[in-house]
Design an enzyme around this catalytic site. Structure first.
Site, PDB file in Angstrom:
ATOM      1  CD1 TRP A 189      -7.361   0.529  -0.783  1.00 50.48           C
ATOM      2  CD2 TRP A 189      -6.339   1.539   0.938  1.00 50.48           C
ATOM      3  NE1 TRP A 189      -7.979   0.125   0.385  1.00 50.48           N
ATOM      4  CE2 TRP A 189      -7.383   0.722   1.441  1.00 50.48           C
ATOM      5  CE3 TRP A 189      -5.575   2.278   1.831  1.00 50.48           C
ATOM      6  CZ2 TRP A 189      -7.668   0.626   2.810  1.00 50.48           C
ATOM      7  CZ3 TRP A 189      -5.857   2.187   3.194  1.00 50.48           C
ATOM      8  CH2 TRP A 189      -6.888   1.369   3.670  1.00 50.48           C
ATOM      9  CG  ASP A 246      -1.250  -1.191  -2.402  1.00 51.17           C
ATOM     10  OD1 ASP A 246      -1.210  -2.369  -1.981  1.00 51.17           O
ATOM     11  OD2 ASP A 246      -1.960  -0.301  -1.879  1.00 51.17           O
ATOM     12  CE  LYS A 278      -7.217  -5.418   2.580  1.00 55.56           C
ATOM     13  NZ  LYS A 278      -6.506  -4.152   2.499  1.00 55.56           N
TER      14      LYS A 278
HETATM   15  C1  LIG Z   1      -6.158  -2.896   2.750  1.00 56.92           C
HETATM   16  C2  LIG Z   1      -5.353  -2.120   1.785  1.00 56.92           C
HETATM   17  C3  LIG Z   1      -4.361  -1.215   2.206  1.00 56.92           C
HETATM   18  C4  LIG Z   1      -4.123  -0.866   3.648  1.00 56.92           C
HETATM   19  O1  LIG Z   1      -3.496  -1.892   4.319  1.00 56.92           O
HETATM   20  P1  LIG Z   1      -3.036  -1.718   5.846  1.00 56.92           P
HETATM   21  O2  LIG Z   1      -2.288  -2.995   6.063  1.00 56.92           O
HETATM   22  O3  LIG Z   1      -4.261  -1.589   6.669  1.00 56.92           O
HETATM   23  O4  LIG Z   1      -2.168  -0.526   5.942  1.00 56.92           O
HETATM   24  C5  LIG Z   1      -3.608  -0.581   1.233  1.00 56.92           C
HETATM   25  N1  LIG Z   1      -3.812  -0.819  -0.072  1.00 56.92           N
HETATM   26  C6  LIG Z   1      -4.753  -1.685  -0.508  1.00 56.92           C
HETATM   27  C7  LIG Z   1      -4.928  -1.911  -1.975  1.00 56.92           C
HETATM   28  C8  LIG Z   1      -5.554  -2.357   0.410  1.00 56.92           C
HETATM   29  O5  LIG Z   1      -6.498  -3.211  -0.019  1.00 56.92           O
END
Ligand SMILES: *Cc1c(COP(=O)(O)O)cnc(C)c1O
Length: 364
Positions: A109, A176, A200
């Protein structure tokens, strides 16, 4: 917390995202689809400008601020597009063409975030763990004081590493936190910008949370499309256009659940117990090999392998027979990944570890 039964079938949901949510959230959300708060209307058919929905949005924002203990400089936004949109919306708002941002390269990511940032300005990668397939967190890296901001991923969902300590730096921090937000206490006010896809730890897919400190905005020279400018969303209370009404509602319910439970300190304790049990079990059974060691281990996503492909297959079918869902590793890494998000009950982890012990005994 109890295990979740779907159609009377016992399911242990280790999905990495979208993932398990509290049972009471599913119940309340199901009722609201038929009749929202005894209005005779479905949550799916109320206007987003109605006071009915305004109350949902207000509670979602207020509860998140309370759980994260945010000061008044930080705004909470519910936006479209998932965390992946933030990969480019962040540099678009914060980084001019000739300016430099520092990024940490710690997994899939983070790599994607770096790629998008390069579209808008200069990127300096201060450290990377690519040399060992992202199985560790780099230490002792230096964040130059001259960069516009420093970006990192707090929890590497696919590789199973986590950075719980906030790096020391005078520059604005951007993170993030998609896969570990609200899972352990930290001083969220030290960040200038936090983003997280909701699917999540916060709620349903279709919305992401952005926490932004107002003083970093409005400093780039490029013109921004209205929907991309955080300031417009702040001004309009996350209702610049039609928000993802149902997704925000599910977030509100999940945040309400977490608050009732005792907030982040309480869930952190539960998360620590779950992660410790699984890692201790893995460490005690030589047939399983955890991919990450020591302090870098994620308490949200536990990644491990069995070195014999035939045995991997066998363990996977055993999991399936016992109602374990989502235990297969990411398509890029193989092996196994058990995601232990906030709403995953302790008994699901216990069930998994019991299965592992039986399996190890059979093949020991
Ligand atoms: C799942 C995830 C993403 C992507 O998320 P989307 O909502 O599908 O764009 C980005 N960064 C991390 C750390 C993730 O776990």
């Amino acid at each position: 917390m109890s295990a979740i039964y779907h159609n009377t079938k016992l399911v242990h949901n280790f999905n990495s995202g979208p993932s398990v949510l509290p049972r009471e959230v599913f119940e309340e959300a199901s009722r609201a689809i038929m009749d929202f708060n005894n209005t005779g209307l479905s949550i799916l058919e109320i206007g987003h400008r109605s006071s009915l929905f305004q109350e949902v949005m207000d509670e979602a924002i207020a509860t998140l601020k309370e759980l994260m203990v945010l000061d008044s400089e930080h705004e909470v936004l519910f936006l479209h597009g998932g965390a992946s949109t933030q990969f480019f919306q962040v540099p678009m708002n914060l980084l001019d063409d000739k300016e430099t941002a520092a990024y940490l390269d710690c997994g899939t990511w983070g790599t994607k975030a770096i790629k998008e940032a390069k579209i808008f300005g200069q990127v300096e990668v201060v450290a990377s763990s690519k040399d060992k397939d992202y199985t560790y967190i780099p230490k002792g890296f230096i964040i130059p004081e001259t960069v516009k901001y420093f970006h990192y991923t707090t929890n590497n969902t696919i590789e199973g590493t986590q950075m719980r300590d906030i790096p020391d730096s005078g520059v604005p921090l951007v993170a993030d936190m998609s896969s570990d937000i609200l899972s352990h206490t930290m001083d969220f006010n030290r960040f200038s910008l936090i983003y997280a896809g909701a699917q999540k730890n916060i709620g349903a897919a279709g919305v992401n949370v952005v926490v932004v400190k107002k003083d970093i905005l409005g400093k780039v020279s490029r013109r921004l499309p209205s929907m991309m400018d955080y300031r417009n969303h702040i001004e309009n209370g996350s209702m610049l256009n039609t928000p993802p009404v149902f997704a925000v509602y599910v977030c509100m319910l999940t945040l309400r659940w977490l608050k009732k439970l005792g907030g982040i300190p309480e869930i952190e304790e539960k998360n620590n117990v779950k992660a410790k049990l699984l890692y201790d079990t893995l460490d005690s059974l030589p047939i399983f090999r955890p991919k990450v060691s020591g302090n870098d281990r994620s308490r949200m996503n536990v990644v491990f392998v069995i070195d014999e492909p035939e045995l991997e297959k066998e363990f996977l079918s055993l999991c399936k027979e016992n109602g374990m869902v989502g235990i297969k590793g990411h398509r890029s890494t193989g092996g196994f990944r058990a995601s232990l998000y906030n709403a995953l009950p302790q008994e699901s982890v216990t069930a998994l570890t019991e299965l592992m012990k039986d399996f190890a005994q059979k093949h020991g």
